[in-house]
Structures are given as structure tokens and as C-alpha cells.
Design a protein around this motif. Structure first.
Motif, PDB file in Angstrom:
ATOM      1  N   ASN A 191       0.116  15.399  -7.050  1.00 37.73           N
ATOM      2  CA  ASN A 191      -1.017  14.512  -7.279  1.00 37.73           C
ATOM      3  C   ASN A 191      -1.923  14.509  -6.057  1.00 37.73           C
ATOM      4  O   ASN A 191      -1.447  14.329  -4.924  1.00 37.73           O
ATOM      5  N   THR A 192      -3.187  14.709  -6.259  1.00 39.02           N
ATOM      6  CA  THR A 192      -4.144  14.623  -5.156  1.00 39.02           C
ATOM      7  C   THR A 192      -4.078  13.234  -4.547  1.00 39.02           C
ATOM      8  O   THR A 192      -4.054  12.233  -5.277  1.00 39.02           O
ATOM      9  N   PRO A 193      -4.008  13.132  -3.223  1.00 35.83           N
ATOM     10  CA  PRO A 193      -3.874  11.819  -2.587  1.00 35.83           C
ATOM     11  C   PRO A 193      -4.971  10.846  -2.978  1.00 35.83           C
ATOM     12  O   PRO A 193      -6.133  11.225  -3.146  1.00 35.83           O
ATOM     13  N   ASP A 217       0.875   8.173  13.507  1.00 37.99           N
ATOM     14  CA  ASP A 217       1.228   8.727  14.813  1.00 37.99           C
ATOM     15  C   ASP A 217       2.358   9.739  14.652  1.00 37.99           C
ATOM     16  O   ASP A 217       3.347   9.466  13.968  1.00 37.99           O
ATOM     17  N   VAL A 218       2.235  10.894  15.286  1.00 37.28           N
ATOM     18  CA  VAL A 218       3.259  11.924  15.182  1.00 37.28           C
ATOM     19  C   VAL A 218       4.597  11.458  15.730  1.00 37.28           C
ATOM     20  O   VAL A 218       5.663  11.946  15.325  1.00 37.28           O
ATOM     21  N   ARG A 219       4.595  10.479  16.639  1.00 34.97           N
ATOM     22  CA  ARG A 219       5.860   9.954  17.176  1.00 34.97           C
ATOM     23  C   ARG A 219       6.603   9.133  16.135  1.00 34.97           C
ATOM     24  O   ARG A 219       7.816   8.948  16.242  1.00 34.97           O
ATOM     25  N   ALA A 220       5.888   8.654  15.114  1.00 28.99           N
ATOM     26  CA  ALA A 220       6.521   7.923  14.017  1.00 28.99           C
ATOM     27  C   ALA A 220       6.797   8.831  12.834  1.00 28.99           C
ATOM     28  O   ALA A 220       7.741   8.592  12.073  1.00 28.99           O
ATOM     29  N   ALA A 221       5.992   9.864  12.670  1.00 24.73           N
ATOM     30  CA  ALA A 221       6.121  10.777  11.530  1.00 24.73           C
ATOM     31  C   ALA A 221       6.130  12.206  12.059  1.00 24.73           C
ATOM     32  O   ALA A 221       5.079  12.863  12.118  1.00 24.73           O
ATOM     33  N   ALA A 275       0.831  -1.211   0.000  1.00 22.52           N
ATOM     34  CA  ALA A 275       0.000   0.000   0.000  1.00 22.52           C
ATOM     35  C   ALA A 275       0.864   1.260   0.000  1.00 22.52           C
ATOM     36  O   ALA A 275       0.538   2.252  -0.662  1.00 22.52           O
ATOM     37  N   LEU A 276       1.975   1.226   0.726  1.00 29.80           N
ATOM     38  CA  LEU A 276       2.904   2.361   0.746  1.00 29.80           C
ATOM     39  C   LEU A 276       3.473   2.619  -0.646  1.00 29.80           C
ATOM     40  O   LEU A 276       3.568   3.766  -1.092  1.00 29.80           O
ATOM     41  N   LEU A 277       3.848   1.552  -1.335  1.00 34.32           N
ATOM     42  CA  LEU A 277       4.420   1.693  -2.675  1.00 34.32           C
ATOM     43  C   LEU A 277       3.407   2.264  -3.664  1.00 34.32           C
ATOM     44  O   LEU A 277       3.767   2.995  -4.588  1.00 34.32           O
ATOM     45  N   LEU A 278       2.142   1.936  -3.460  1.00 36.83           N
ATOM     46  CA  LEU A 278       1.076   2.462  -4.320  1.00 36.83           C
ATOM     47  C   LEU A 278       0.581   3.831  -3.853  1.00 36.83           C
ATOM     48  O   LEU A 278      -0.228   4.468  -4.535  1.00 36.83           O
ATOM     49  N   ASN A 279       1.054   4.251  -2.682  1.00 39.87           N
ATOM     50  CA  ASN A 279       0.615   5.506  -2.075  1.00 39.87           C
ATOM     51  C   ASN A 279      -0.893   5.488  -1.814  1.00 39.87           C
ATOM     52  O   ASN A 279      -1.596   6.485  -2.004  1.00 39.87           O
ATOM     53  N   GLN A 280      -1.372   4.331  -1.365  1.00 41.38           N
ATOM     54  CA  GLN A 280      -2.795   4.159  -1.107  1.00 41.38           C
ATOM     55  C   GLN A 280      -3.015   3.542   0.272  1.00 41.38           C
ATOM     56  O   GLN A 280      -3.738   2.561   0.431  1.00 41.38           O
ATOM     57  N   HIS A 281      -2.390   4.135   1.289  1.00 47.32           N
ATOM     58  CA  HIS A 281      -2.465   3.559   2.621  1.00 47.32           C
ATOM     59  C   HIS A 281      -3.154   4.460   3.643  1.00 47.32           C
ATOM     60  O   HIS A 281      -3.498   4.021   4.731  1.00 47.32           O
ATOM     61  N   VAL A 282      -3.385   5.727   3.289  1.00 49.93           N
ATOM     62  CA  VAL A 282      -3.986   6.671   4.233  1.00 49.93           C
ATOM     63  C   VAL A 282      -5.495   6.704   4.031  1.00 49.93           C
ATOM     64  O   VAL A 282      -5.972   6.970   2.917  1.00 49.93           O
ATOM     65  N   PRO A 283      -6.282   6.434   5.064  1.00 46.94           N
ATOM     66  CA  PRO A 283      -7.744   6.444   4.910  1.00 46.94           C
ATOM     67  C   PRO A 283      -8.269   7.868   4.775  1.00 46.94           C
ATOM     68  O   PRO A 283      -7.635   8.833   5.215  1.00 46.94           O
ATOM     69  N   VAL A 284      -9.431   8.013   4.187  1.00 47.35           N
ATOM     70  CA  VAL A 284      -9.998   9.327   3.905  1.00 47.35           C
ATOM     71  C   VAL A 284     -10.255  10.111   5.189  1.00 47.35           C
ATOM     72  O   VAL A 284     -10.159  11.345   5.204  1.00 47.35           O
ATOM     73  N   ASP A 285     -10.542   9.416   6.295  1.00 48.74           N
ATOM     74  CA  ASP A 285     -10.816  10.148   7.536  1.00 48.74           C
ATOM     75  C   ASP A 285      -9.539  10.716   8.167  1.00 48.74           C
ATOM     76  O   ASP A 285      -9.608  11.417   9.188  1.00 48.74           O
ATOM     77  N   SER A 286      -8.390  10.430   7.564  1.00 49.66           N
ATOM     78  CA  SER A 286      -7.131  11.045   8.005  1.00 49.66           C
ATOM     79  C   SER A 286      -6.622  12.041   6.972  1.00 49.66           C
ATOM     80  O   SER A 286      -5.455  12.455   7.021  1.00 49.66           O
ATOM     81  N   SER A 287      -7.479  12.448   6.056  1.00 45.83           N
ATOM     82  CA  SER A 287      -7.058  13.314   4.955  1.00 45.83           C
ATOM     83  C   SER A 287      -6.537  14.670   5.441  1.00 45.83           C
ATOM     84  O   SER A 287      -5.725  15.309   4.762  1.00 45.83           O
ATOM     85  N   HIS A 288      -6.984  15.093   6.627  1.00 49.02           N
ATOM     86  CA  HIS A 288      -6.540  16.392   7.155  1.00 49.02           C
ATOM     87  C   HIS A 288      -5.036  16.425   7.422  1.00 49.02           C
ATOM     88  O   HIS A 288      -4.430  17.496   7.472  1.00 49.02           O
ATOM     89  N   LEU A 289      -4.421  15.260   7.555  1.00 52.07           N
ATOM     90  CA  LEU A 289      -2.989  15.202   7.854  1.00 52.07           C
ATOM     91  C   LEU A 289      -2.123  15.579   6.647  1.00 52.07           C
ATOM     92  O   LEU A 289      -0.956  15.947   6.804  1.00 52.07           O
ATOM     93  N   ALA A 307       3.376  16.840  13.244  1.00 54.20           N
ATOM     94  CA  ALA A 307       3.179  17.743  14.375  1.00 54.20           C
ATOM     95  C   ALA A 307       2.499  19.018  13.903  1.00 54.20           C
ATOM     96  O   ALA A 307       2.813  19.545  12.827  1.00 54.20           O
ATOM     97  N   ASP A 308       1.576  19.529  14.700  1.00 61.40           N
ATOM     98  CA  ASP A 308       0.940  20.782  14.306  1.00 61.40           C
ATOM     99  C   ASP A 308       1.857  21.961  14.649  1.00 61.40           C
ATOM    100  O   ASP A 308       2.896  21.796  15.285  1.00 61.40           O
ATOM    101  N   ASP A 309       1.464  23.139  14.229  1.00 65.10           N
ATOM    102  CA  ASP A 309       2.323  24.303  14.369  1.00 65.10           C
ATOM    103  C   ASP A 309       2.651  24.618  15.825  1.00 65.10           C
ATOM    104  O   ASP A 309       3.770  25.041  16.143  1.00 65.10           O
ATOM    105  N   THR A 310       1.693  24.425  16.718  1.00 66.61           N
ATOM    106  CA  THR A 310       1.951  24.743  18.128  1.00 66.61           C
ATOM    107  C   THR A 310       3.027  23.828  18.710  1.00 66.61           C
ATOM    108  O   THR A 310       3.808  24.256  19.563  1.00 66.61           O
TER     109      THR A 310
END
Length: 399
Positions: free
Chosen positions: A298-300, A316-320, A263-277, A324-327
Motif C-alpha cells: 500500500n502506498t504510504p 531518528d536512525v538511532r530509534a529505527a 497514528a501508528l495504528l492507522l499508519n498515518q504518522h510519517v509526514p510527507v517531507d519524510s517520504s524519502h525514508l 540507516a543509509d547504505d554507506t
């Protein structure tokens, strides 16, 4: 005689084809690097074949051979080298022999290896830590941590955090003669990922009173949401860290289930409910023009929520740390990011520089135009020493 000549010519041609790897024109010592790449490719292919035969996991086989290039904790005329445990985590400690009238700098170093390989005892890391300690008159703590595939996220993060938090205790700093106002963290590749992640976490930890003065990240891996960055496109097949291997390292960090890797290689691993990231890793707005070079964003393409539910760590922000948000970023210490032109991880580091600057963090970006992944570990190449000099020079001025 004629058959032998034809056979020799054929074998020579095949050998030359295998050894010859087209490299960019500005690469220093190209033939020496080609030879190293040929050896590396041969070993890697043997490991993959052994895994295919079911002998053992690829990473386990590779780690066995890494043991062969480890060195004991040997002191020399400049630096005393010992081994210790910090809160249960094995570390290697480098202390300059010469007497110091004042408290020394302290540097906590985290090795790379895709969260799967490597150790503080590897020759290249021993060399870097030894030189850093001697040239900076600094106490260097080079940490180990448990590795995949036996251990997955967040174990690696937690091991490093435990060891670093222990080092930052005032009684431990006093024991090693370290100035609590001059402590930094550093790491390369996956170690750069862990360095950035623990630095962000420390800001929110009221139990750690001593704060870091600097973080220095060498070609860090900082996000896995988008593996279609310009640097991934341009260096997809570049030796040392092709896109396929980067995806496998990221996947192994979270699971031995190879479906995440696919899924990572296809860039199709992030679910739509995490699109804000995606706003945190949108290279179209975070990369300077020189790194876009005509690439189009390319649009995700979203994947199912199943992988994210099974392996939530990759969001998880601890992995990526780029998530992290701006604050979270505004309070980070003075930062050095070193990136290499011929590296799939290049744009991770560049985007991090942009986001830190946007949030008022003092950042130095050192970009190596002829650099490639792991270059600072190739002790028989000139580029290694050039990068080490730049790395230590920045620490001398800022730590």
C-alpha cells in the motif's frame, strides 16, 4: 441440581473459550502455550483495567510485577555472577569459573521489553546469560537501561551506548580477561533494536578504538515507519505481541501522548517531507517472495508534520536502525538475525537481512517456522531451548 449443572456447564464453556486460543498447526506444545497465553491475557487485562481506573500507568504496573520474577546475582559451580556499574549504568557480569589459558570472548547483551519493561535480573535473561557464559567460555555483560514511561528516547539508547563504550575500553576488557578481537553485541526485541542502533553508531565514533566482531539480533524491532507489513497483517492479533501492543511500545518509547499510538495504528504518522525514508523499509522490494505471500504493497498515507515536530525521535536512525543509509551499513560486523514466523516484527528482521546482504555484510538468517515473539524467554517450552542452542551455536562459530 439442574441449575447448578447448567451453571457449571456455562462457566466451563466460558473458561474453555477464554483459555482456548487458535494456534497454527505447526506450533509445538500448543496446549501448554495456550495456558500461558491465558494467564498472560488475564494479567494484561487486569493491568489495563487498573490503568483505566486511573490507578497507575500500564507499564508501571507491569514493571512492578516483573520485579517478582527477578533473581539475585547468584553464582553457581560454573559461572560467577556479580553486579557492577559501567559508566554509571548498572550491569550484571557473568564470568566462567574454569581457568582459561587464553583471553575469552566477550558478549554484551541487551534485554527486551519494548523499552518499557524488563531487566537483566529477570529469570529468563539470567538463564540465557548464564548458559551463554558457561557454554561459550565467554564473559557476558547483561546491561540495564532506564525505561519508559519515565524516560523516553534517546535515554535508553544513550544508556546502552555508554555502558557498551565503557566495556570496549581496553583496560576494562583486560580487567575481565576479554579478547578485544572477539567482542560481540546481542539483544532481543527492543534489545535487538538497541543492539543494532549502537552497533551502527560505533562505526562513526572515533573515540571507541575496539570494534565489535559480531552482532546477534533476536526478533529485533527495527522500524516504525510502516506497521502494515505482511507480518503485521498476518499476526495482528497473535498473542504475546499483537499489533496494538507493538504500537503502544513504539509510542511509549517516545512519549506518553497516546495520539502517536493512534497514528501508528492507522499508519498515518510519517509526514510527507519524510517520504524519502520509506525506500529503506519498502517491503515490496526488500522481502523475499516467501514472506510476501500474495500481499500487496500500500502506498504510504502521510500524516501531519505536527507529531514529527513534537516527537522527532521516531524518525531518528538511532530509534529505527533500518533507516540507516547504505554507506552506514557497509561497515557493519558479521551479523546473525533470528526471526519467528508468528511475530509482527518478523519482516523487520528479514528486511534488515536483505539490506545488509545488499551492502556486502556477512549475514546468517535463522528463521523459526514455528516461532513466535518472546519464545526464547519461555523456559517451560521446548522451543526456548531449541532457539538458545541455535543462538549459542552461531556465536561459537562466529565470535
Amino acid at each position: 441440581m439442574r441449575k447448578k449443572t447448567i451453571l457449571l456447564l456455562t462457566m466451563g464453556s466460558l473458561g474453555a473459550y477464554y483459555v482456548y486460543t487458535p494456534l497454527p498447526n505447526n506450533i509445538e506444545e500448543p496446549w501448554r502455550l495456550m495456558g500461558m497465553i491465558a494467564v498472560s491475557n488475564t494479567i494484561t487485562n487486569l493491568f489495563l483495567f487498573a490503568e483505566f481506573l486511573g490507578i497507575n500507568h500500564f507499564m508501571n504496573i507491569a514493571m512492578f510485577f516483573i520485579f517478582l520474577i527477578e533473581v539475585p546475582p547468584t553464582s553457581d559451580e560454573n559461572v560467577t555472577v556479580t553486579e557492577a556499574t559501567f559508566n554509571g549504568i548498572p550491569v550484571r557480569v557473568y564470568v566462567p569459573r574454569r581457568k582459561s589459558e587464553t583471553l575469552r570472548r566477550g558478549l554484551f547483551y541487551i534485554h527486551g521489553g519494548g523499552w518499557c519493561l524488563g531487566s537483566a535480573a529477570m529469570l529468563s535473561y539470567d538463564f540465557l546469560s548464564r548458559n551463554t557464559a558457561n557454554r561459550l567460555d565467554a564473559v557476558v555483560i547483561s546491561t540495564n537501561y532506564r525505561l519508559a514511561p519515565k524516560y523516553h528516547f534517546p535515554i535508553q539508547f544513550e544508556d546502552v551506548y555508554r555502558a557498551l563504550s565503557w566495556f570496549l575500553r581496553r583496560d576494562i576488557l583486560e580487567k575481565y580477561g576479554v579478547d578485544p578481537e572477539r567482542v560481540g553485541v546481542s539483544g532481543d526485541s527492543a534489545g535487538g533494536n538497541l543492539a543494532a542502533a549502537v552497533t551502527q553508531q560505533l562505526l562513526e565514533d572515533p573515540n571507541v578504538k575496539v570494534k565489535l566482531k559480531t552482532q546477534s539480533l533476536i526478533y529485533p524491532a527495527l522500524q516504525n515507519l510502516d506497521l502494515d507489513l505482511p507480518s503485521y497483517r498476518e499476526n495482528s492479533h497473535f498473542p504475546i505481541l499483537p499489533k496494538s501492543l507493538a504500537a503502544r511500545y513504539w509510542s511509549e518509547y517516545f512519549t506518553t501522548d497516546r495520539s502517536l499510538e493512534k497514528a501508528l495504528l492507522l499508519n498515518q504518522h510519517v509526514p510527507v517531507d519524510s517520504s524519502h525514508l520509506f525506500k529503506f523499509v519498502n517491503w515490496s522490494s526488500l522481502l523475499p517472495e516467501e514472506f510476501k505471500k500474495g500481499h500487496f504493497y500500500n502506498t504510504p498515507t502521510y500524516g501531519s508534520s505536527e507529531l514529527a515536530q513534537k516527537y522527532p525521535g521516531f524518525l531518528d536512525v538511532r530509534a529505527a536502525p533500518l533507516l540507516a543509509d547504505d554507506t552506514q551499513m557497509r561497515g557493519l560486523p558479521r551479523t546473525h538475525v533470528m526471526t519467528c514466523q508468528y511475530d509482527v516484527l518478523r519482516d523487520d528482521g528479514v528486511m534488515y537481512v536483505t539490506r545488509l546482504r545488499n551492502n556486502g555484510v556477512q549475514v546468517t538468517h535463522t528463521h523459526i517456522e514455528d516461532g513466535f515473539h518472546r519464545a526464547i524467554s519461555f523456559l517451560n517450552l521446548k522451543i526456548c531451548y531449541r532457539m538458545i542452542n541455535q543462538y549459542i551455536d552461531w556465536l561459537r562459530e562466529n565470535l
